[in-house]
Structure formats: structure tokens, C-alpha cells
Design a protein around this motif. Structure first.
Motif, PDB file in Angstrom:
ATOM      1  N   UNK A  36      11.829  -2.990   2.513  1.00  0.00           N
ATOM      2  CA  UNK A  36      11.653  -4.332   3.071  1.00  0.00           C
ATOM      3  C   UNK A  36      11.407  -4.296   4.571  1.00  0.00           C
ATOM      4  N   UNK A  37      11.889  -3.227   5.232  1.00  0.00           N
ATOM      5  CA  UNK A  37      11.727  -3.137   6.691  1.00  0.00           C
ATOM      6  C   UNK A  37      10.398  -2.516   7.105  1.00  0.00           C
ATOM      7  N   UNK A  38       9.634  -2.010   6.132  1.00  0.00           N
ATOM      8  CA  UNK A  38       8.340  -1.413   6.466  1.00  0.00           C
ATOM      9  C   UNK A  38       7.365  -2.487   6.922  1.00  0.00           C
TER      10      UNK A  38
ATOM     11  N   UNK B 114       4.058  -4.591   7.037  1.00  0.00           N
ATOM     12  CA  UNK B 114       3.240  -4.957   5.869  1.00  0.00           C
ATOM     13  C   UNK B 114       2.069  -4.011   5.681  1.00  0.00           C
ATOM     14  N   UNK B 115       1.427  -3.617   6.804  1.00  0.00           N
ATOM     15  CA  UNK B 115       0.254  -2.752   6.676  1.00  0.00           C
ATOM     16  C   UNK B 115       0.635  -1.354   6.209  1.00  0.00           C
ATOM     17  N   UNK B 116       1.827  -0.898   6.564  1.00  0.00           N
ATOM     18  CA  UNK B 116       2.291   0.423   6.125  1.00  0.00           C
ATOM     19  C   UNK B 116       2.620   0.391   4.639  1.00  0.00           C
ATOM     20  N   UNK B 117       3.312  -0.645   4.224  1.00  0.00           N
ATOM     21  CA  UNK B 117       3.658  -0.776   2.808  1.00  0.00           C
ATOM     22  C   UNK B 117       2.396  -0.859   1.950  1.00  0.00           C
ATOM     23  N   UNK B 118       1.399  -1.591   2.424  1.00  0.00           N
ATOM     24  CA  UNK B 118       0.150  -1.721   1.677  1.00  0.00           C
ATOM     25  C   UNK B 118      -0.576  -0.377   1.587  1.00  0.00           C
ATOM     26  N   UNK B 119      -0.628   0.350   2.691  1.00  0.00           N
ATOM     27  CA  UNK B 119      -1.316   1.648   2.696  1.00  0.00           C
ATOM     28  C   UNK B 119      -0.621   2.640   1.773  1.00  0.00           C
ATOM     29  N   UNK B 120       0.715   2.693   1.848  1.00  0.00           N
ATOM     30  CA  UNK B 120       1.457   3.616   0.980  1.00  0.00           C
ATOM     31  C   UNK B 120       1.269   3.249  -0.493  1.00  0.00           C
ATOM     32  N   UNK B 121       1.280   1.955  -0.785  1.00  0.00           N
ATOM     33  CA  UNK B 121       1.111   1.519  -2.170  1.00  0.00           C
ATOM     34  C   UNK B 121      -0.244   1.949  -2.717  1.00  0.00           C
ATOM     35  N   UNK B 122      -1.289   1.790  -1.929  1.00  0.00           N
ATOM     36  CA  UNK B 122      -2.636   2.190  -2.369  1.00  0.00           C
ATOM     37  C   UNK B 122      -2.713   3.695  -2.599  1.00  0.00           C
TER      38      UNK B 122
END
Length: 510
Positions: free
Chosen positions: A21-23, A25-33
Motif C-alpha cells: 500500500x505504501x508503494x 502508484x507508478x511503481x506498483x503498476x510497473x511491478x504488476x506488469x
């Protein structure tokens, strides 16, 4: 110094997952992809660790090499009025100045050509080899200026030789900044790319400051006749030894990790394409990123060359200040930028690149006219405050640029794309800034025209930021995630497992 350059290391005791939750948004999106594409969490082989000695050497050598290169390039602007008298003695003072700035701008005309030549070479042969070559060419071009006889000695051949030397400088610079930013960005851990990349422009402004300090010292130590006769040559002749030092440092560098190991076979095949095919691929597939790159470069470099290239002459010829007073004012601005820039680079890692650009672009629109009104005010402190306002805004543009621009493009075409986007924008808007603003002041008689020019650049920058993707802490396109230690790698792997597990659970519930 080592800890300063690398930005410190994470707590060795911490190797668990980061709270998702603390990541950002752009980092979470990149990691998810990336996890979706891999269809599994990260393993040790999926995360690149940059060893601290290599990272320190890459950042230091790039920044110091850039310092030497931009000392060479920047000295010309500090001596523009003197050079006009040496090489264009028959013209009026205004025509001398415009002729000198036209020769300054000529170097920018060939910059796109340098980018088109060196960019594809950097994507095929490697960043390090090309950066060594640009170092040699800049030193030779600058040293040659110091050896050119005056117009009084060889006539029209003198300005022609000056123009040729400037074009050598411009051609080499076409491969310099794009390559240096690419190199440092590809060496930097994702979390600290803004801070580490800001050292490159730290080197740029240290070079400018050293050039300004040297010219100021010469103006104070020598008479006008001595400066006109031989004193102006000294900064250019220093380029030889500086170039040799810079070349030695760059030859000691290892190739960037991202270049050595590209992420997938598609990008490896792109790297084998011809230069013409690569150019078409960049324009066709990355036109949006190119436009964003050019918009940010316009914002940065119009401000840059207004402060470093035009302001010294504006203060003397337009406002009537002494050369030493003008040089000291610009030097104060350069030192202020040097003090600010790495802190702003670190700030961009935490708050993001877009807020920093947006804040400064809006500030340029609101503060350009007040800053120039302060420059016009009599006394000591109002002009100092005017220079500090412009320098602060310039630092806000410079600090995130070396991290932001390379992140717009994938590894296989990054150097070439930077060469195209950066150099075309600089040639069209940055290098022409002193020439255009001097001409506007001469034509209109309005000494606030430079401020209006900066406001227009700020408006273009604000529009560009609206379309800029946030890249703070995000891995570069076409590169593995980069970390600065094995502890960071374990933490990222643990985070990927948690994120992958959460994603699977969400998918199962659907």
C-alpha cells in the motif's frame, strides 16, 4: 564522498517485503506488469545489483567528464563580447555581439547531426566508447579556438576557422549529453535514479561555474587590451589537459548493466537494425515520448542558455554593468545551482519528477518578469535576488532531467532516441536563445523581452508535464529492476512475492 554519491544504503537488517500500500502508484503498476509478463515472482536473476564501487566510479567519471566538457563549451558564452571584437572587428558593437552569438548558435545546428551519428553507435557499440570519442572531439575543438589567429592577422579566414571549431564542438556535444544521461541512468538503482543522475548536471554547472570564475579572474587581473590581445585564449587552451583527464576517466569505465543485458530478444533484435531503420522505428513507435522529451528539453535549455549564455552579455551590453559585475552575478547563480541540484534530484525520487517540473514551469511563468525587473534595479542585492530566482528555477529543471529523459525510451533505442529528441530541441530552441533574445531586444528596444521568452518556455513546459508519465523509482523500459545492494534485492523479491500473491488472490475472487 562514497556515501554522498550513492545516497547511502538501506538498513541491512531490513530484507522483508515493502508494504504494498505504501508503494508509489507508478511503481506498483510497473511491478504488476512485469510480474504478469513473467507469470511468477522475481528471483535473484531477475533483479540487477549494481556494486557500489562500480556505481561510484560511473557517476563520478560521468559527472567529472561532463564538467570538463561543459567548461569547454560554456567558456565561449562568457567571452562572447570579446570574441566579437576579435573576429568581427569591423562591425558595430550590436552586430559584433549578434555575430558572436550566431557563431555560438551554429554549433547547435550540427548537434542533431552528432546525435544522429553517435546515438545509433551508442546503441550498437556501447555507451562508454562513444562517450570517450565525444570527450576527445570537444577538447580538440575547444583547444583549436584558442589557437586561431585574429581577424587582424588572417582576415576572413579567422571567423571561418572559428565557425569550423564551433561545429566540431557542436557535433561532439550531440553525442555527449544524451549518452551521459543514458549511461548514468542505466547504472543507477531505481529508487535513487533522480539523486544519482542529478550529479551529471551537477558536473555541468560546476563546469559552467569554473569557466565563469576563470573569465571573471582574467577580467579582473588583465586590462581590456590584454584580454583582447591574448587573455581570452587562456580558457580555451586549458581544454587540452582537461580533455586528456576526462578521456582517461571515461576509458576506465565499464559498460552499463542495462546495455550488457537487455531484457528480451525483441530488443536485442532491434539493436541489430541499421541506423536508418532504428530512426524510423523511433519516430514511428516512440513519437509521443519524443515530443515529451523535446518539450522538457525546450523548458530546461531555454532557461539554461538564457542564464549561462545570454545573461552575462545582457547585464553588460543592455543594462550597462561592468564585465566583472556581470560575471560575478552569473557565478553566484551557478554556485547556487550547484548547491541545490543534488538535493532537488533526491527530492524528485520522493515526490516525483512531474511535481518538480510542474512547480518550476508555473514559477517561470509567474516570476520571469519580476526576476528581470530585479536585474534592472540599481544596487547590489536586487540583481542578486533576480539571478537567484532564475537559477532556482533552472535547478528545478536540471535536477530531474538526466533521470527523466532516458526513462522515456527502451534500452535498445535509448541513446539514439535521446540523441534525436534532445539535440533537435536544443538546436531549435536552446542554442538559439542568446541570438533570438539579443535580436528581440535590439528590434523592439524592450529589455524585458528575455522574460517574455522565458514565460513562453514555461507555458510549453507546463503543457508537456501534463503528458509526462511519472518515472520516479520505476525501472527503465527494457531493463531489469536495479538495486544498490543484495539487501535491497531480497526486499524487492519479497515484495514481488507479496504482490504476486495478492494479484492471484484478487484474480481468483473474480
Amino acid at each position: 564522498m562514497a556515501d554522498l554519491l550513492t545516497g547511502g544504503q538501506p538498513d541491512p537488517a531490513r530484507s522483508g517485503p515493502t508494504d504494498i500500500a505504501s508503494l508509489p502508484a507508478q511503481v506498483r503498476e510497473d511491478l504488476t506488469l512485469r510480474l504478469r509478463r513473467n507469470e511468477r515472482p522475481f528471483g535473484d536473476d531477475d533483479v540487477q545489483v549494481v556494486e557500489r564501487p562500480l556505481l561510484r566510479r560511473a557517476v563520478s567519471a560521468s559527472a567529472l567528464g561532463n564538467c570538463m566538457e561543459w567548461f569547454d563549451f560554456g567558456v565561449y558564452s562568457y567571452l562572447a563580447a570579446t570574441i566579437g571584437k576579435v573576429f568581427f572587428p569591423g562591425a558595430s558593437p550590436a552586430a559584433q555581439l549578434i555575430s558572436s552569438f550566431a557563431t555560438f548558435a551554429a554549433a547547435f545546428v550540427v548537434r542533431p547531426l552528432g546525435g544522429l551519428v553517435f546515438g545509433p553507435l551508442g546503441d550498437r557499440l556501447g555507451r562508454q566508447k562513444v562517450l570517450a570519442t565525444t570527450m576527445i572531439m570537444m577538447a580538440v575543438g575547444t583547444f583549436a579556438i584558442g589557437l586561431i589567429p585574429s581577424y587582424a592577422t588572417i582576415g576572413i579566414a579567422a571567423p571561418i576557422l572559428l565557425l569550423l571549431a564551433r561545429m566540431v564542438q557542436g557535433f561532439s556535444t550531440g553525442g555527449e549529453y544524451g549518452g551521459a544521461t543514458t549511461f548514468v541512468a542505466e547504472y543507477s538503482p531505481d529508487r535513487r535514479r533522480g539523486f544519482l543522475s542529478s550529479w551529471l548536471d551537477f558536473g555541468t554547472f560546476v563546469g559552467y561555474a569554473l569557466g565563469s570564475a576563470l573569465v571573471t579572474t582574467l577580467n579582473l587581473a588583465l586590462s581590456d587590451a590584454q584580454m583582447l590581445s591574448w587573455g581570452w585564449r587562456i580558457p580555451f587552451l586549458i581544454a587540452g589537459p582537461l580533455g586528456a583527464i576526462g578521456l582517461y576517466m571515461r576509458l576506465k569505465l565499464e559498460e552499463s548493466p542495462a546495455f550488457q543485458q537487455q531484457l528480451d530478444e525483441h530488443e536485442k533484435s532491434l539493436a541489430k537494425e541499421s541506423a536508418g531503420t532504428e530512426f524510423r522505428t523511433i519516430v514511428k513507435d516512440h513519437w509521443r515520448a519524443l515530443l515529451i522529451c523535446m518539450g522538457l528539453v525546450l523548458l530546461y535549455n531555454v532557461t539554461n542558455y538564457m542564464v549561462t549564455g545570454f545573461l552575462p552579455t545582457y547585464l553588460t551590453d543592455t543594462l550597462g554593468r561592468s564585465s566583472s559585475s556581470a560575471d560575478v552575478l552569473v557565478l553566484v547563480g551557478m554556485v547556487w545551482i550547484v548547491l541545490l541540484i543534488t538535493f532537488l534530484g533526491r527530492l524528485s525520487d520522493h515526490v516525483g519528477r512531474r511535481p518538480l517540473y510542474g512547480f518550476a514551469a508555473a514559477g517561470m511563468i509567474l516570476l520571469a518578469v519580476p526576476a528581470f525587473l530585479l536585474l534592472k534595479t540599481d544596487g547590489t542585492w536586487p540583481p542578486v535576488f533576480g539571478v537567484l530566482i532564475l537559477s532556482t528555477l533552472l535547478a528545478c529543471f536540471a535536477a530531474p532531467s538526466a533521470a527523466t529523459l532516458p526513462a522515456l525510451f527502451p534500452t535498445a533505442v535509448r541513446y539514439a532516441a535521446m540523441g534525436i529528441g534532445f539535440n533537435f530541441a536544443v538546436a531549435a530552441f536552446g542554442g538559439t536563445t542568446p541570438l533570438v533574445t539579443e535580436a528581440l531586444v535590439s528590434i523592439t528596444g524592450n529589455d524585458l523581452m528575455p522574460a517574455f521568452y522565458l514565460m513562453a518556455a514555461g507555458a510549453v513546459g507546463l503543457l508537456t508535464v501534463r503528458f509526462l508519465p511519472e518515472s520516479a523509482q520505476v525501472s527503465l523500459h527494457g531493463s531489469q529492476p536495479m538495486v544498490g545492494s543484495k539487501t535491497e534485492r531480497r526486499e524487492l523479491i519479497a515484495t514481488s512475492r507479496e504482490l504476486y500473491r495478492t494479484g492471484r488472490e484478487t484474480s481468483d475472487r473474480r
